[in-house]
Every structure is written in structure tokens, then in C-alpha cells.
Design a protein around this motif. Structure first.
Motif, mmCIF file in Angstrom:
data_model
loop_
_atom_site.group_PDB
_atom_site.id
_atom_site.type_symbol
_atom_site.label_atom_id
_atom_site.label_comp_id
_atom_site.label_asym_id
_atom_site.label_seq_id
_atom_site.Cartn_x
_atom_site.Cartn_y
_atom_site.Cartn_z
ATOM 1 N N MET A 1 70.346 49.148 60.401
ATOM 2 C CA MET A 1 69.426 48.212 59.734
ATOM 3 C C MET A 1 70.219 47.060 59.129
ATOM 4 S SD MET A 1 66.270 47.752 59.191
ATOM 5 C CE MET A 1 65.768 49.405 59.663
ATOM 6 N N LYS A 2 69.828 45.836 59.452
ATOM 7 C CA LYS A 2 70.547 44.677 58.967
ATOM 8 C C LYS A 2 69.902 44.133 57.704
ATOM 9 C CE LYS A 2 72.182 43.252 63.543
ATOM 10 N NZ LYS A 2 72.200 42.167 64.552
ATOM 11 N N LEU A 3 70.750 43.681 56.777
ATOM 12 C CA LEU A 3 70.235 43.102 55.540
ATOM 13 C C LEU A 3 69.376 41.873 55.812
ATOM 14 C CD1 LEU A 3 73.344 43.341 53.182
ATOM 15 C CD2 LEU A 3 71.253 44.689 53.047
ATOM 16 N N LYS A 4 69.751 41.091 56.835
ATOM 17 C CA LYS A 4 68.986 39.877 57.101
ATOM 18 C C LYS A 4 67.561 40.194 57.538
ATOM 19 C CE LYS A 4 70.237 39.016 61.965
ATOM 20 N NZ LYS A 4 70.822 38.031 62.906
ATOM 21 N N LEU B 1 61.679 40.229 55.753
ATOM 22 C CA LEU B 1 60.429 40.854 55.311
ATOM 23 C C LEU B 1 60.069 40.397 53.904
ATOM 24 C CD1 LEU B 1 58.120 42.893 55.724
ATOM 25 C CD2 LEU B 1 59.613 44.634 54.698
ATOM 26 N N VAL B 2 61.066 40.382 53.011
ATOM 27 C CA VAL B 2 60.823 39.950 51.632
ATOM 28 C C VAL B 2 60.367 38.492 51.612
ATOM 29 C CG1 VAL B 2 61.915 39.507 49.402
ATOM 30 C CG2 VAL B 2 62.404 41.633 50.634
ATOM 31 N N LYS B 3 61.046 37.636 52.379
ATOM 32 C CA LYS B 3 60.679 36.222 52.434
ATOM 33 C C LYS B 3 59.280 36.040 53.022
ATOM 34 C CE LYS B 3 64.405 34.188 50.844
ATOM 35 N NZ LYS B 3 64.365 33.405 49.582
ATOM 36 N N LEU B 4 58.935 36.853 54.008
ATOM 37 C CA LEU B 4 57.623 36.745 54.649
ATOM 38 C C LEU B 4 56.507 36.997 53.647
ATOM 39 C CD1 LEU B 4 55.853 36.457 57.161
ATOM 40 C CD2 LEU B 4 56.189 38.906 57.586
ATOM 41 N N ILE B 5 56.680 38.000 52.809
ATOM 42 C CA ILE B 5 55.652 38.319 51.813
ATOM 43 C C ILE B 5 55.616 37.260 50.721
ATOM 44 C CG2 ILE B 5 54.842 40.055 50.187
ATOM 45 C CD1 ILE B 5 54.719 40.734 53.255
ATOM 46 N N TYR C 1 58.911 47.078 51.617
ATOM 47 C CA TYR C 1 59.104 45.836 50.852
ATOM 48 C C TYR C 1 59.750 46.139 49.504
ATOM 49 C CZ TYR C 1 57.846 41.794 47.978
ATOM 50 O OH TYR C 1 57.874 40.723 47.119
ATOM 51 N N ARG C 2 59.214 47.137 48.793
ATOM 52 C CA ARG C 2 59.754 47.485 47.474
ATOM 53 C C ARG C 2 61.203 47.946 47.581
ATOM 54 N NH1 ARG C 2 56.341 51.022 46.331
ATOM 55 N NH2 ARG C 2 57.541 52.916 46.738
ATOM 56 N N GLN C 3 61.479 48.813 48.539
ATOM 57 C CA GLN C 3 62.837 49.330 48.683
ATOM 58 C C GLN C 3 63.800 48.251 49.196
ATOM 59 O OE1 GLN C 3 63.833 52.125 47.545
ATOM 60 N NE2 GLN C 3 61.811 52.942 47.025
ATOM 61 N N SER C 4 63.285 47.325 50.017
ATOM 62 C CA SER C 4 64.126 46.227 50.525
ATOM 63 C C SER C 4 64.624 45.372 49.374
ATOM 64 C CB SER C 4 63.341 45.368 51.516
ATOM 65 O OG SER C 4 63.031 46.106 52.681
ATOM 66 N N LYS C 5 63.740 45.084 48.421
ATOM 67 C CA LYS C 5 64.149 44.278 47.271
ATOM 68 C C LYS C 5 65.229 44.996 46.468
ATOM 69 C CE LYS C 5 61.335 41.610 45.094
ATOM 70 N NZ LYS C 5 60.256 41.046 44.258
ATOM 71 N N LYS C 6 65.090 46.308 46.325
ATOM 72 C CA LYS C 6 66.101 47.081 45.608
ATOM 73 C C LYS C 6 67.448 47.016 46.336
ATOM 74 C CE LYS C 6 63.011 50.467 43.409
ATOM 75 N NZ LYS C 6 62.657 51.898 43.316
ATOM 76 N N ALA D 1 70.820 45.350 44.970
ATOM 77 C CA ALA D 1 72.016 46.188 44.851
ATOM 78 C C ALA D 1 73.193 45.549 45.584
ATOM 79 C CB ALA D 1 71.740 47.585 45.412
ATOM 80 N N TRP D 2 72.907 44.907 46.720
ATOM 81 C CA TRP D 2 73.969 44.246 47.476
ATOM 82 C C TRP D 2 74.563 43.089 46.676
ATOM 83 C CZ3 TRP D 2 77.313 44.961 51.053
ATOM 84 C CH2 TRP D 2 77.932 43.882 51.701
ATOM 85 N N GLU D 3 73.709 42.302 46.014
ATOM 86 C CA GLU D 3 74.198 41.199 45.192
ATOM 87 C C GLU D 3 75.056 41.722 44.036
ATOM 88 O OE1 GLU D 3 73.985 37.955 45.805
ATOM 89 O OE2 GLU D 3 73.073 38.568 47.704
ATOM 90 N N GLU D 4 74.620 42.831 43.432
ATOM 91 C CA GLU D 4 75.395 43.428 42.343
ATOM 92 C C GLU D 4 76.735 43.936 42.858
ATOM 93 O OE1 GLU D 4 71.452 44.943 39.865
ATOM 94 O OE2 GLU D 4 72.932 46.389 40.584
ATOM 95 N N ALA D 5 76.727 44.476 44.081
ATOM 96 C CA ALA D 5 77.969 44.974 44.666
ATOM 97 C C ALA D 5 78.963 43.834 44.871
ATOM 98 C CB ALA D 5 77.678 45.661 45.997
#
Length: 292
Positions: free
Chosen positions: A1-4, A9-13, A65-70, A74-78
Motif C-alpha cells: 500500500m502506497k502512502l500516495k 483518498l483523503v484529498k478526494l473526500i 479514510y479515518r485510518q488513512s489520516k492517522k 504518523a508518517w509526518e511525525e516520524a
């Protein structure tokens, strides 16, 4: 699964259409549709419903969608934590600011910044634009926000917001009910002005010069060290002045002063963010710049 794909999906919503996401990510609409379809195939279920011009999430889509945002957060925090491990320090950020940004712009910016970096201590050093630019030159601060453009080769300078200077009068002033006035109407008035080195003062005098007016034609009676001092002096009836619209808005709303349009003078200026060029890739400086 790719982050992009999760990001799509997040951007689409958030955007509500495939075309808007395609424009945002510089892709074709079919490419975005294929990525969302691949995500649906991965979960073997529909994630979004395409109803005319509206995009809605299925129950499964809401979970993804909810888990994708998490995951994305988390990736940004990493990435931030990796920068910390690499040796960057996140203990403190020192910001130099002239009076307008420090009082009327920085509070909202810092509220956004602290959501990303609650552990960072931020120190603010306030002065007029000339003083603040010198603190950056001498490396006493990490970055600055000022009303006068710093002209030094070693600085990276970004225009971050446009501000106007507006005329303010005491609440009971004889011109207070006018729809607009001219500079000629102000010749007999005592004009209050900021101190030498102030970006507001520089912009005001430049505006007068552009209108063909020499400052000696006005009765400039009092010089004051901050915009709030100018507003208080105008409120007390000591004179009239040109101040930042950012600063004037609250005072006008609270009835402390009145604002009147000047027909033959429009003073617009920019506020600038600046930092040393060699520090442009440091995380805290990049993150602060991205707030705007």
C-alpha cells in the motif's frame, strides 16, 4: 500500500471531486480514478460512492479514510523524529517581529504552529523593523517577520501577507461621518507618526510622497513607539494617524477610533518573513513558513 494512494483518498473526500484532486496533485483524472480503484480492489469492497456530482464514503470507506489520516499524520511525525535523531534541535525557536506582526499576526500563527510542535519553546523579540532586521543579521533570532523588506544577500525573504495603511480619527472627530476625505482635509490636523525605523512610518511617508505631499506640509506633532500607542493617542483625541489595517480593525470594531477612506492616497505594503539562506532546509523554519 502506497502512502500516495491513501493521500489521494483523503484529498478526494476533502476536495469532493476527482478533477480537483487531479489538479492538486498534477495528475490526470483517470490516473486518480485508477488509484482509488486499486485501493478498493485491495480491500475487495467499494470505498466511495459516485452520486452525480457528489462523492460519499461507504461504511468501509469511512474506516479506511479515518485510518488513512492517522497513517499520514504518523508518517509526518516520524519524519520530524528522524530529523531530531539526525541532530536537529527542537527545543526552541526565536522569532523577531516588528510591532504589527507581533501583536496582530503572530498569535494566530503560533496557535497553528503549536499544534505541530507543542514541545518547542517559542521566544518573541519585538522591535521596529530596522532593529529586528539587525537581530537576524547578528543571528540573535532564527527568523523574523517585519514590515520593511530586508535587503541582504544572505537572507531568504518571502512576502507572506499584504496589509494596508488606513486613516483613523478620534470617535467624535468632525470628519468621522464623511464617506471619504482628501489629504487636503488633513493639513490642519495634528498627525501622529511612528518612530524612526518603523515599517509603518516608512510606508506612510512613501504613500505621502507618491501622492505628491511633503511630510513638512503636515503638522506632525507626536512620534510614538508602537501602533497600539498611536491608536490610544488617537482615541484620546491627540490627533489622527495612518495605521495598519490589521491593527485598526479591532479598535474600530470596539468603537475606540473611526476609520475613513482617503480618496487620493492608497498605501499598501507587504509583511515579510526572512531567515538566513543556509538554514532554509531546517525543519522548524520550513514548518513555520508552511503555516502561511
Amino acid at each position: 500500500m502506497k502512502l500516495k494512494t491513501l493521500k489521494m483518498l483523503v484529498k478526494l473526500i476533502e476536495k469532493g471531486s476527482f478533477s480537483a484532486v487531479a489538479d492538486k496533485l498534477n495528475l490526470t483524472q483517470p490516473a486518480v480514478s485508477m488509484q482509488i480503484k486499486a485501493l478498493e480492489d485491495r480491500f475487495n469492497t467499494d470505498l466511495v460512492l459516485r452520486q452525480e456530482k457528489e462523492i460519499k464514503l461507504t461504511p468501509a470507506g469511512k474506516v479506511v479514510y479515518r485510518q488513512s489520516k492517522k497513517i499520514l499524520n504518523a508518517w509526518e511525525e516520524a519524519k520530524v523524529e528522524v530529523e531530531q535523531v539526525k541532530g536537529e534541535t527542537f527545543d526552541q525557536l526565536i522569532i523577531g517581529a516588528s510591532t504589527i506582526p507581533s501583536e496582530y499576526l503572530l498569535p494566530d500563527l503560533l496557535a497553528k504552529f503549536y499544534k505541530r510542535f507543542p514541545q518547542v519553546e517559542v521566544l518573541i523579540k519585538v522591535g521596529d523593523s530596522a532593529e529586528v532586521i539587525n537581530t537576524l543579521k547578528d543571528r540573535e533570532v532564527d527568523l523574523i517577520i517585519v514590515g520593511s523588506k530586508p535587503n541582504r544577500n544572505q537572507f531568504e525573504v518571502v512576502s507572506v501577507i499584504e496589509d494596508r495603511l488606513v486613516l483613523i480619527l478620534p470617535p467624535e472627530h468632525k470628519l468621522g461621518d464623511a464617506s471619504q476625505v482628501s489629504l487636503a482635509d488633513l493639513v490642519e490636523e495634528r498627525v501622529l507618526i511612528r518612530e524612526e525605523g518603523s515599517g509603518t512610518r516608512k510606508a506612510m511617508l512613501a504613500g505621502l510622497k507618491k501622492a505628491g505631499i511633503n511630510k513638512n506640509e503636515f503638522n506632525i506633532g507626536i512620534q510614538l513607539g508602537s501602533t497600539e500607542a498611536v491608536i490610544s493617542a488617537v482615541e484620546a483625541g491627540l490627533g489622527v494617524s495612518f495605521v495598519s489595517e490589521l491593527a485598526a480593525n479591532k479598535a474600530v470594531t470596539n468603537g475606540r477610533v473611526v476609520r475613513v477612506k482617503v480618496s487620493d492616497m492608497l498605501i499598501s505594503r507587504k509583511l515579510y518573513l526572512a531567515y538566513h539562506q543556509e538554514r532554509k532546509n531546517e525543519t522548524l523554519i520550513k514548518e513555520f513558513r508552511n503555516i502561511f
